[in-house]
Design an enzyme around this catalytic site. Sequence first.
Site, PDB file in Angstrom:
ATOM      1  N   LEU A  88      13.482  10.770  51.626  1.00  0.00           N
ATOM      2  CA  LEU A  88      13.405   9.563  51.569  1.00  0.00           C
ATOM      3  C   LEU A  88      13.146   8.827  49.812  1.00  0.00           C
ATOM      4  CD1 LEU A  88      10.637   8.724  54.065  1.00  0.00           C
ATOM      5  CD2 LEU A  88      12.823   7.569  53.917  1.00  0.00           C
ATOM      6  N   THR A 109      10.792  14.097  46.521  1.00  0.00           N
ATOM      7  CA  THR A 109       9.373  13.927  46.184  1.00  0.00           C
ATOM      8  C   THR A 109       8.458  13.507  47.256  1.00  0.00           C
ATOM      9  OG1 THR A 109       9.584  11.875  44.933  1.00  0.00           O
ATOM     10  CG2 THR A 109       9.368  13.853  43.540  1.00  0.00           C
ATOM     11  N   SER A 110       9.228  13.016  48.435  1.00  0.00           N
ATOM     12  CA  SER A 110       8.795  12.519  49.555  1.00  0.00           C
ATOM     13  C   SER A 110       9.633  12.646  50.598  1.00  0.00           C
ATOM     14  CB  SER A 110       8.348  10.875  49.391  1.00  0.00           C
ATOM     15  OG  SER A 110       7.507  10.670  50.734  1.00  0.00           O
ATOM     16  N   MET A 111       9.265  12.773  52.042  1.00  0.00           N
ATOM     17  CA  MET A 111      10.193  12.930  53.107  1.00  0.00           C
ATOM     18  C   MET A 111       9.308  12.772  54.281  1.00  0.00           C
ATOM     19  SD  MET A 111      10.816  17.081  53.098  1.00  0.00           S
ATOM     20  CE  MET A 111      11.212  16.938  51.431  1.00  0.00           C
TER      21      MET A 111
END
Length: 404
Positions: A88, A109-111
């Site tokens: 994401l 850095t985000s999922m």
Amino acid sequence: MSVDIQITDTSSLRAAMVDRLTSAGVLTDPSLRDALLDVRREMLLPHAYVRVSGPGADPIDWRLLDGSHPEDRREWLDLIHSDESILLQRDGEPLDMLTRGPVTGGHMTSMSTYTPATVEALQALGLAPGLRYLELGPGPGVSLALAATITGPGLATGVERDAHMAAFAQRNLDRLGVGAAVVEGDALDGHEARAAYDRIHSGIGVPCVPLAWVEQLAPGGRLLTTLATRTPSWPGQLLVTRPNRGREEAVLRGRPRGYRPMLGYRWLSALDHRARIKADPGTARPTRLAPPPDDSYGFWLAAAYLVPGTVRDFQAETMTIVAPEDDSWAVVGPGDGTVRIHGPRDVWAELEDLHAHWEVAGRPERYTVDLTVGTEAQHVASGPGPKALTWTLPPLATVPRPTP
């Protein structure tokens, strides 16, 4: 990128996802099954990155799917209802001005964790209506939304350190209407304002358990986290239970998968050595240790700590263990009673010694962690007595913390 995604009905996709998880034996909790059927994932995951580059590419080529775009919608819907992780955010980027299509560079850095892992974690916690729930590192809030659907509105809180992701998740959770809150903050500190919590779930791997998490766990509560080492190959899952009376029990088990480590934690990789290993696998020597099965989780978990600095190349034809910082590796077999060794460190000899110790210790599959408040370190043991496997967890201070 617009977040106003017009999808008339995705219930059939959720039903197919639930049936798949149930048939695989992953999903067994009726309450979680109902939550998975209710929570509209498209509201929480309005876009997704797809990696185009192969392993080891730098910079990485990506393609961003926009769920509101007709040309992306089918692929995006299939992806967010699959068992894959949903990527994401690159490098902490803002999430309200993304543009669909190809993009180059950056690291995720985000999922959203892939669904079977989310299901297993929430079932291990044993969620029920009325329980106070804390999610550490919720990312886009999928597991937070599922937990809130089970516990009830106003009882589920997430702590997210990335301001862009925190705002993104809260906006989407509000649209979903599950009554969950996301606060911006350091997950390592928990969230004292709403403590104590009946259930605490960490979506990030940590080298040891932060004291704040233990202190914020209510009597009768459970805490679940991944214990991160420098190798991604052999993760450990820690379940802490606090009885209504007496001290908490912390049980560590090896798992086939775990959550990514906290920001700033650098995993080891075998990728840079792959071509060299293929060209020169090393000098052959005999071994009496057949490659331990992949599901000998208790052994491999111990190896993550007691044969440190090593990582397995799961893409290799035969078992290959690499110590990248020592320029050493071991290539096993296949099946001829030999192992090929390269470099100053004989990592297979270390695994042979560990396996002998593991056998003497009774082939443990679970370990206990001493979380006694006030001690300087958290100690791990397979049991009492001199034959037990033991080690000490690294402190939080060894993990670099990014500056604000």
